[in-house]
Design a protein around this motif. Structure first.
Motif: not given
Length: 289
Positions: A231-240, A244-245
């Motif tokens: 629950i304590m995580s989120f996603e970012i987009l890296v090189s398409e 997850k962080i």
């Protein structure tokens, strides 16, 4: 808010080993205060302050130490633009500091921030760290969660406040006014850690948590539940590609005088080099999820 440049600034500058670093601090503090539209004042006597038969003005406009010439030029522009106050007014401000307020060590500093109508709001500022301490002093008196969230990036430059922080603050089990002091204390610890120890490579996040416990005397650990960690995580987009962080690491507030069933926490990540310059990420300040 008034910002007074101390007349003995020359003495402070000359006492520093790394004068170039100190001048950079002065100029950066000046830039930051301009953003907040502080009034900047000086006494004309600042130019005549002497050390070893050399006045501040002579040192400021001299060409010795070529590596300092550009910095001294910027400093001279800053002081010239400051409004002039008479000696009587300057003495009045100095007398306030001599009353022994715990906010001060001496008048030998480059800036004094003060409010004419409230002597509690006099702050002696001689380094960037002291400048940020002043901002945190005001933040402790923050009336609401919006101020804390919106001020975070200015007050804690080594931390990144994720957009999730604001809604999470609304889940606090304890009243904001009763816990804001401890929130700031924990954020200060994470800010200091992020600026120093967090830069050291090859140290596991569990070890980092233990270092925070030992260095700052606050409870810090990873989440024990894998479901809560997700629950304590989120996603970012890296090189398409999605990445997850994980923000499962958290500090726990003291339980003394509080309902043990209503505990609040700060969830954070130690940072990712692909996101917000690798700053530590504050993700959640509120209820234990």
């Amino acid at each position: 808010m008034n910002n007074i440049i101390a007349s003995d600034i020359y003495e402070t500058i000359k006492s520093k080993e790394n004068i170039d670093s100190y001048l950079n601090d002065i100029l950066e503090i000046s830039d930051l205060t301009k953003e907040r539209e502080f009034n900047i004042f000086k006494s004309e006597e600042i130019w005549d302050y002497q050390i070893d038969e050399s006045s501040f003005a002579e040192w400021l406009y001299s060409k010795e130490n070529p590596e300092l010439v550009d910095l001294k030029k910027e400093l001279s522009i800053l002081i010239n633009k400051a409004k002039t106050i008479d000696r009587k007014t300057y003495n009045k401000y100095e007398s306030y500091l001599e009353e022994g307020s715990s906010n001060f060590y001496s008048f030998s500093c480059q800036f004094v921030f003060l409010s004419d109508d409230d002597k509690e709001q006099y702050h002696n500022v001689s380094t960037l760290n002291k400048y940020y301490n002043v901002l945190r002093w005001y933040l402790r008196k923050s009336p609401n969660i919006n101020t804390l969230f919106n001020s975070g990036k200015n007050v804690f430059p080594n931390l990144y406040f994720h957009e999730n922080v604001l809604p999470s603050l609304r889940t606090l089990n304890n009243s904001f006014s009763s816990i804001v002091e401890e929130i700031i204390e924990h954020l200060e610890a994470l800010e200091l850690y992020s600026g120093i120890e967090n830069k050291i490579p090859s140290v596991s996040n569990r070890v980092k948590c233990q270092q925070i416990v030992e260095k700052y005397n606050i409870d810090c650990s990873p989440e024990t539940s894998r479901e809560r960690a997700k629950i304590m995580s989120f996603e970012i987009l890296v090189s398409e590609r999605k990445q997850k962080i994980n923000c499962e690491y958290h500090t726990k507030f003291k339980k003394f005088g509080r309902d043990n069933t209503k505990q609040d926490r700060i969830y954070f990540s130690f940072g990712d080099k692909e996101y917000e310059d690798g700053k530590m990420i504050i993700y959640h300040i509120g209820d234990h999820v």
